[in-house]
Design a protein around this motif. Structure first.
Motif, short mmCIF file in Angstrom:
data_model
loop_
_atom_site.label_atom_id
_atom_site.label_comp_id
_atom_site.label_asym_id
_atom_site.label_seq_id
_atom_site.Cartn_x
_atom_site.Cartn_y
_atom_site.Cartn_z
N ILE A 95 0.84 -1.19 0.00
CA ILE A 95 0.00 0.00 0.00
C ILE A 95 0.88 1.25 0.00
O ILE A 95 0.51 2.28 -0.54
CB ILE A 95 -1.01 0.01 1.17
CG1 ILE A 95 -2.15 1.01 0.91
CG2 ILE A 95 -0.37 0.36 2.48
CD1 ILE A 95 -3.12 0.59 -0.11
N GLY A 96 2.08 1.14 0.55
CA GLY A 96 3.01 2.26 0.54
C GLY A 96 3.47 2.61 -0.85
O GLY A 96 3.60 3.79 -1.20
N SER A 97 3.70 1.60 -1.67
CA SER A 97 4.12 1.88 -3.05
C SER A 97 2.99 2.51 -3.85
O SER A 97 3.22 3.30 -4.74
CB SER A 97 4.61 0.60 -3.73
OG SER A 97 3.56 -0.33 -3.86
N GLY B 195 1.56 7.67 -8.70
CA GLY B 195 2.20 7.10 -9.88
C GLY B 195 1.27 6.14 -10.61
O GLY B 195 0.09 6.05 -10.33
N VAL B 196 1.86 5.39 -11.52
CA VAL B 196 1.11 4.48 -12.37
C VAL B 196 1.37 3.05 -11.92
O VAL B 196 2.52 2.64 -11.72
CB VAL B 196 1.52 4.66 -13.85
CG1 VAL B 196 0.79 3.68 -14.75
CG2 VAL B 196 1.26 6.09 -14.29
N VAL B 197 0.29 2.30 -11.73
CA VAL B 197 0.38 0.89 -11.34
C VAL B 197 -0.54 0.07 -12.23
O VAL B 197 -1.47 0.59 -12.83
CB VAL B 197 0.01 0.67 -9.85
CG1 VAL B 197 0.98 1.39 -8.93
CG2 VAL B 197 -1.41 1.09 -9.57
N TRP C 102 -4.49 -4.65 -11.50
CA TRP C 102 -4.62 -5.79 -10.60
C TRP C 102 -3.86 -5.58 -9.29
O TRP C 102 -4.20 -6.17 -8.28
CB TRP C 102 -4.17 -7.08 -11.28
CG TRP C 102 -2.73 -7.14 -11.65
CD1 TRP C 102 -2.16 -6.80 -12.83
CD2 TRP C 102 -1.65 -7.59 -10.82
NE1 TRP C 102 -0.80 -6.99 -12.79
CE2 TRP C 102 -0.46 -7.49 -11.56
CE3 TRP C 102 -1.57 -8.07 -9.51
CZ2 TRP C 102 0.78 -7.83 -11.06
CZ3 TRP C 102 -0.32 -8.43 -9.00
CH2 TRP C 102 0.83 -8.31 -9.77
N ARG C 103 -2.86 -4.70 -9.30
CA ARG C 103 -2.08 -4.47 -8.08
C ARG C 103 -2.87 -3.72 -7.01
O ARG C 103 -2.48 -3.72 -5.85
CB ARG C 103 -0.80 -3.72 -8.40
CG ARG C 103 0.18 -4.60 -9.11
CD ARG C 103 1.51 -3.94 -9.22
NE ARG C 103 2.41 -4.84 -9.92
CZ ARG C 103 3.67 -4.98 -9.62
NH1 ARG C 103 4.19 -4.28 -8.65
NH2 ARG C 103 4.41 -5.81 -10.30
N LEU C 104 -3.96 -3.10 -7.40
CA LEU C 104 -4.81 -2.45 -6.40
C LEU C 104 -5.42 -3.47 -5.45
O LEU C 104 -5.79 -3.14 -4.33
CB LEU C 104 -5.92 -1.64 -7.08
CG LEU C 104 -5.50 -0.44 -7.92
CD1 LEU C 104 -6.73 0.19 -8.56
CD2 LEU C 104 -4.75 0.57 -7.08
N ALA C 105 -5.53 -4.72 -5.88
CA ALA C 105 -6.15 -5.77 -5.07
C ALA C 105 -5.19 -6.45 -4.09
O ALA C 105 -5.65 -7.15 -3.18
CB ALA C 105 -6.78 -6.82 -5.97
N VAL C 106 -3.90 -6.25 -4.24
CA VAL C 106 -2.94 -6.98 -3.39
C VAL C 106 -3.04 -6.58 -1.91
O VAL C 106 -3.18 -7.46 -1.05
CB VAL C 106 -1.50 -6.82 -3.94
CG1 VAL C 106 -0.48 -7.43 -2.99
CG2 VAL C 106 -1.40 -7.46 -5.32
N PRO C 107 -2.97 -5.29 -1.55
CA PRO C 107 -3.07 -4.96 -0.13
C PRO C 107 -4.38 -5.40 0.53
O PRO C 107 -4.35 -5.94 1.65
CB PRO C 107 -2.93 -3.43 -0.10
CG PRO C 107 -2.23 -3.08 -1.36
CD PRO C 107 -2.68 -4.10 -2.35
N PRO C 108 -5.54 -5.24 -0.12
CA PRO C 108 -6.77 -5.72 0.52
C PRO C 108 -6.78 -7.23 0.75
O PRO C 108 -7.31 -7.69 1.76
CB PRO C 108 -7.88 -5.31 -0.45
CG PRO C 108 -7.32 -4.22 -1.26
CD PRO C 108 -5.86 -4.48 -1.34
N LEU D 65 -3.45 0.00 -16.94
CA LEU D 65 -2.71 0.84 -16.01
C LEU D 65 -3.63 1.86 -15.36
O LEU D 65 -4.61 2.30 -15.96
CB LEU D 65 -1.59 1.57 -16.74
CG LEU D 65 -0.54 0.71 -17.43
CD1 LEU D 65 0.40 1.57 -18.25
CD2 LEU D 65 0.23 -0.11 -16.41
N VAL D 66 -3.29 2.25 -14.14
CA VAL D 66 -4.05 3.26 -13.41
C VAL D 66 -3.07 4.22 -12.77
O VAL D 66 -2.08 3.79 -12.16
CB VAL D 66 -4.92 2.61 -12.31
CG1 VAL D 66 -5.68 3.66 -11.53
CG2 VAL D 66 -5.86 1.59 -12.89
N ARG D 67 -3.34 5.53 -12.92
CA ARG D 67 -2.54 6.53 -12.21
C ARG D 67 -3.30 6.85 -10.93
O ARG D 67 -4.41 7.36 -10.96
CB ARG D 67 -2.35 7.79 -13.02
CG ARG D 67 -1.56 8.86 -12.22
CD ARG D 67 -1.31 10.13 -12.99
NE ARG D 67 -0.35 9.85 -14.05
CZ ARG D 67 -0.55 10.16 -15.33
NH1 ARG D 67 -1.65 10.76 -15.70
NH2 ARG D 67 0.36 9.89 -16.24
#
Length: 170
Positions: free
Chosen positions: A23-25, A30-32, A35-41, A94-96
């Protein structure tokens, strides 16, 4: 009653720390990848479920407290995620994401709750009652989960923006 330190305590703390790191990254902006939005949850949900499973002599009241905390965190997180401005490149997935501090605060809270559980197991005496620690973790997981869902829904529904520059990638 608290169980002595076991592998599950170490893994809970490790999962909470990895959740904070991921979640810190995202919180730095920035741009991720979408699917990486789902990792911390997902990591937060693992921590919350392990802490729920660690409650001895669980009652319906403990389960209701956990569920209410998860729903409350989810409502607040969904609102926050929906209000965040995101730009989306649907072609590359990608999502900013904007620079925010709310995810870091919740992630840090999850680490603190996992450490409280670890300290309780280490001392074999509850520092904070296990049902309250599990409910706090459920709040964090609900917040992060529905915040990510809100951001994802915003990203899917926003107009396409080029976030991947094919010229600079060569």
């Amino acid at each position: 009653m608290t169980a002595p330190v076991s592998l599950s305590n170490f893994l809970t703390v490790a999962a909470a720390i990895v959740c904070l790191w991921t979640i810190g990254s995202q919180s730095s902006g920035g741009v991720v990848k979408l699917w990486r939005l789902a990792v911390p949850p997902c990591l937060a949900a693992v921590v919350a479920l392990v802490l729920l499973a660690g409650i001895f002599n669980a009652t319906v009241a403990h389960d209701v407290e956990w569920a209410v905390a998860a729903v409350l965190g989810g409502v607040i997180g969904r609102t926050r995620g929906w209000l965040m401005t995101v730009a989306s490149d649907q072609r590359w997935g990608l999502v900013r994401v904007p620079r925010t501090v709310d995810g870091l605060i919740v992630g840090f809270g999850l680490v603190v709750l996992a450490m409280i559980d670890f300290a309780s197991a280490l001392l074999e005496d509850a520092v904070v009652d296990a049902q309250h620690v599990a409910a706090g973790a459920a709040f964090c997981a609900g917040y992060l989960g529905l915040r990510a869902l809100g951001m994802t829904m915003r990203a899917v529904r926003t107009p396409h923006v080029e976030l991947y520059d094919t010229e600079s990638a060569r």
